[in-house]
Design an enzyme around this catalytic site. Structure first.
Site, mmCIF file in Angstrom:
data_model
loop_
_atom_site.group_PDB
_atom_site.id
_atom_site.type_symbol
_atom_site.label_atom_id
_atom_site.label_comp_id
_atom_site.label_asym_id
_atom_site.label_seq_id
_atom_site.Cartn_x
_atom_site.Cartn_y
_atom_site.Cartn_z
ATOM 1 N N LYS A 185 0.815 -1.223 0.000
ATOM 2 C CA LYS A 185 0.000 0.000 0.000
ATOM 3 C C LYS A 185 0.845 1.267 0.000
ATOM 4 C CE LYS A 185 -0.739 0.376 5.000
ATOM 5 N NZ LYS A 185 0.018 1.626 5.195
ATOM 6 N N THR A 186 2.003 1.236 0.677
ATOM 7 C CA THR A 186 2.857 2.424 0.706
ATOM 8 C C THR A 186 3.385 2.730 -0.688
ATOM 9 O OG1 THR A 186 3.520 1.925 2.984
ATOM 10 C CG2 THR A 186 4.889 3.481 1.768
ATOM 11 N N ASP B 7 -3.830 7.465 4.786
ATOM 12 C CA ASP B 7 -3.319 6.117 5.024
ATOM 13 C C ASP B 7 -4.002 5.520 6.258
ATOM 14 O OD1 ASP B 7 -1.739 3.874 4.748
ATOM 15 O OD2 ASP B 7 0.015 4.762 5.724
ATOM 16 N N GLU B 8 -4.117 4.194 6.294
ATOM 17 C CA GLU B 8 -4.687 3.476 7.450
ATOM 18 C C GLU B 8 -6.051 4.055 7.838
ATOM 19 O OE1 GLU B 8 -3.299 0.844 8.290
ATOM 20 O OE2 GLU B 8 -1.116 0.994 8.280
ATOM 21 N N GLN C 3 -7.684 -5.072 9.591
ATOM 22 C CA GLN C 3 -6.648 -4.644 10.525
ATOM 23 C C GLN C 3 -7.111 -3.470 11.387
ATOM 24 O OE1 GLN C 3 -2.449 -4.803 9.043
ATOM 25 N NE2 GLN C 3 -3.400 -5.081 7.043
ATOM 26 N N ARG D 174 2.160 -10.466 10.525
ATOM 27 C CA ARG D 174 3.470 -9.818 10.677
ATOM 28 C C ARG D 174 4.587 -10.757 10.221
ATOM 29 N NH1 ARG D 174 1.827 -5.708 9.765
ATOM 30 N NH2 ARG D 174 -0.088 -6.870 9.452
#
Length: 710
Positions: free
Chosen positions: A34-35, A249-250, A280, A645
């Site tokens: 996503k970044t 973002d997020e 998430q 993770r």
């Protein structure tokens, strides 16, 4: 240039980047890049002629913002990206608030309370609300009988500052201010039920005190930004017109007030792109609303949706298990993540008899991999649901001399001596900061006793004056004190005002050094006997070094971006930078260590090998002591974050018995293990225990009392 921006993107990522205008929702699964998509999207906007100052990108950590800036520069060069507004919600909004400070009645140099400052101020607010302005006056307290003192203590018990801070924070995140809070029958009924009927009054007094002192807490930055836009239509129009493109973002982690602000800023051009993963969303306890991302279509019916489902981080085994897990949540956006990687190792579910055996297994596994494969310790992370679980793990790693770091432990900036110096810096920047005044007015000793301070506080509260103003005009007539303490108060206020004048034109490094020198705080700690004094003096020196590095970095960043004005190198800028740091932004010294952290803290990180320990019913999912209620879907999302993770290897451990909060409890494996389609074999437990026992390292020293209390 277009080709260089798009060359590393897959088909769905490319489509998301090329969609320029209108509302856009990018559902980005764990490890889906996503970044890269966000940064490529900004780079493409710039290539298409959008001016950098028309783009606003909001993140949750300084680290994420910094990485985005670095990637954009790498794609299109420094010159083309100068002037971009990329930062955390709080860092961006605080800049707006300083520009428009007069609209909200704050000084431009307002300072920011940390949690301990907030709780200290709330303790005062509780006392004043329950017992009046002189609640802490030493003479008044002396006159109380033992029964009266006991009654006071009982009255204050339901208003513990830590708990009150959390309740007020949740209200602010929902944009429920004191007046609305008091009008909310449900909230007031709940407060009466739990014996805190005056919470609304305490909340109101706290807001008044902060406003009067020219300080904000972390939540206030969002609250006052929303109030600014809400009550000043011209300001909202100016900012909404300025930013043609807004990227968030997020987005699943946004709370109500963040949602409201972003909606207002996007109201003119409606070019809003939000990126997130509902699977998430794990911060409901601090006000995050999963509905913001789930109902994005309701706000923008003409939106375009893109799903990033290709996972570049984890093996197929981990991704498939995570998919099976999250499918059990009903409140979710549809997506099916697929691993880009080849097949890897199977997920290991390890059964242990006790939490001590669990810690030994984890330690022995790490040591064996390090010994046989040369695996660096930095490749390992141990995740747990509650901080209490870290105790046995730390003990075992410490005995065996395996290097480790516990994240979200005591921050460098939380050390007493560091907070003292920061309080001096804050008071010089904003003399109205009463909590800073109270902390250091008699450190080093200046003859300002607690009794003197209690009188000053009571008088200040009665007339609505800051402590430093009261101190500057202290006389026997105004305070009813002897001349000696009045003189000490006047001298201290003169020192602060003199330092404020002397450091006005200095950068943060020069100003901090001058303040430390003139206040005598370094000498104060250096005079402490033994290693403790040396350690504290070294921490102060380290803080001064951090101010030097901040100034250097700020100048370099400004030269790269060339925004309006001068580089942000003032003492105020430095304090703001520290106040806005999150755990994810805090660097550590030795990179080759095992990382221990809660699952919440692990969000946004990745490790080659991940242990998730304590995967048991009642612990993960967590059921608090004395309660049977919990949000199962939120707990499942948190477990989803934990397992995703892992890049190469995922190990889940579960115990038959576990010491928790002083009790040995019988445990069974978590439902999440079954939901992931993993079949552990409890018959292997005995063999495991015997194998682990053979690796036990007997301690060569006794665990210190300090560690016992950790």
């Amino acid at each position: 240039m277009y080709e260089s921006i798009l060359q590393y993107l897959n088909e769905e990522q490319t489509a998301a980047v090329l969609q320029q205008d209108g509302p856009i929702l990018i559902i980005a699964g764990a490890g889906s890049g996503k970044t890269r998509v966000l940064t490529s999207k900004i780079a493409m906007l710039l290539e298409n002629g959008v001016s950098p100052d028309e783009i606003l990108a909001l993140t949750f950590t300084k680290k994420a913002a910094g990485e985005m800036k670095w990637r954009i520069r790498k794609m299109i060069g420094d010159e083309a990206s100068k002037g971009l507004s990329i930062g955390t919600f709080h860092s961006v909004f605080i800049k707006f608030l300083r520009v428009y400070h007069e609209y909200i009645g704050f000084p431009e140099d307002f300072t920011i309370y940390d949690e301990s400052d907030t709780e200290s101020c709330l303790k005062t607010c509780v006392g004043e609300t329950l017992f009046g302005p002189d609640w802490n006056n030493k003479e008044v307290l002396k006159a109380l009988s033992e029964e009266q003192k006991k009654a006071r203590k009982i009255a204050m018990n339901p208003y513990k500052p830590h708990d009150i801070r959390g309740l007020i924070s949740l209200a602010k995140n929902d944009m429920i201010l004191p007046k609305a809070y008091k009008a909310d029958a449900g909230r007031m009924a709940l407060d009466r039920k739990y014996g805190r009927p005056l919470l609304a009054d305490i909340y109101a007094l706290y807001m008044r005190k902060c406003h009067h002192a020219g300080v904000m807490d972390f939540d206030d930055i969002l609250v006052y930004m929303e109030l600014l836009l809400q009550r000043c239509p011209s300001v909202q129009e100016d900012l909404a017109k300025k930013f043609r493109y807004i990227l968030v973002d997020e987005y699943q982690d946004t709370n109500q007030v963040q949602y409201d602000i972003v909606s207002r800023l996007a109201s003119v051009h409606r070019n809003i792109c939000v990126v997130g993963d509902d699977s998430q969303s794990i911060y409901a306890f601090r006000g995050a609303k999963i509905e913001n991302i789930l109902h994005f279509r309701d706000d923008y019916p003409d939106m375009k949706t893109f799903r990033l489902e290709l996972n570049y981080r984890s093996t197929p085994q981990i991704v498939d298990a995570a998919n099976k897990l999250i499918e059990h949540n009903s409140d979710r956006l549809p997506k099916n993540c697929v691993s880009k990687r080849r097949s890897g190792e199977e997920i290991l579910v390890q059964f242990c008899e006790t939490d001590r055996d669990e810690a030994r297994f984890v330690r022995s596994y790490i040591q064996e991999k390090a010994r046989t494969d040369g695996t660096p310790f930095s490749n390992f992370a141990i995740l747990y649901r509650t901080n209490a679980q870290a105790r046995a793990l730390e003990d075992e790693l410490l005995r065996s001399q395996v290097p480790y770091v516990v994240y979200s432990g005591v921050s460098f900036f939380d050390h007493t001596e560091v907070k003292d110096v920061l309080a001096y810096l804050r008071l010089v920047v904003n003399p109205g900061d009463d909590e800073a005044f109270k902390r250091i007015c008699n450190r080093p000793s200046r003859g300002i006793s607690d009794a003197t301070l209690s009188v000053l506080e009571a008088k200040g509260a009665a007339v609505g004056s800051s402590l430093i103003r009261m101190a500057a005009g202290a006389t026997t007539e105004s305070l009813g004190l002897k001349e000696k303490p009045c003189s000490a108060l006047r001298e201290f206020s003169e020192l602060i005002y003199r330092l404020r004048e002397e450091t006005a034109e200095m950068d943060a490094n020069e100003a901090a050094k001058r303040i430390v020198e003139k206040t005598g705080i370094m000498d104060f700690y250096q005079k402490e006997e033994g290693d403790d004094g040396v350690s504290k003096a070294n921490n102060i020196s380290e803080l001064l070094t951090s101010a030097l590095y901040y100034v250097q970095d700020a100048k370099e960043a400004w030269e790269n971006d060339l925004p309006e004005g001068e580089p942000p190198t003032t003492l105020r800028d430095y304090l703001e930078n520290i106040a806005l740091l999150s755990n994810a932004d805090t660097p550590d010294g030795n990179p080759n260590h095992v990382s221990l952290m809660t699952s919440h803290c692990a969000k946004g990180l990745e490790f080659r090998i991940v242990f998730v320990v304590g995967v048991e019913e009642g612990l993960f999912p967590l059921v608090r002591e004395g309660s049977t209620a919990f949000d199962e879907e939120e707990e499942r999302r948190l477990f989803y974050v934990s397992v995703t993770r892992a890049m190469d290897k995922l190990i889940l451990t579960t115990c038959q018995k576990r010491w928790l909060y002083g009790k040995l409890e019988e445990k069974i494996g978590s439902r999440f293990i079954d939901e992931m389609g993993l079949n552990g074999d409890e018959d292997e437990t005995r063999a495991l225990i015997e194998a682990v026992k053979s690796t036990i390292i007997e301690p060569t020293y006794r665990v210190t009392d300090e560690l016992e209390d950790f």
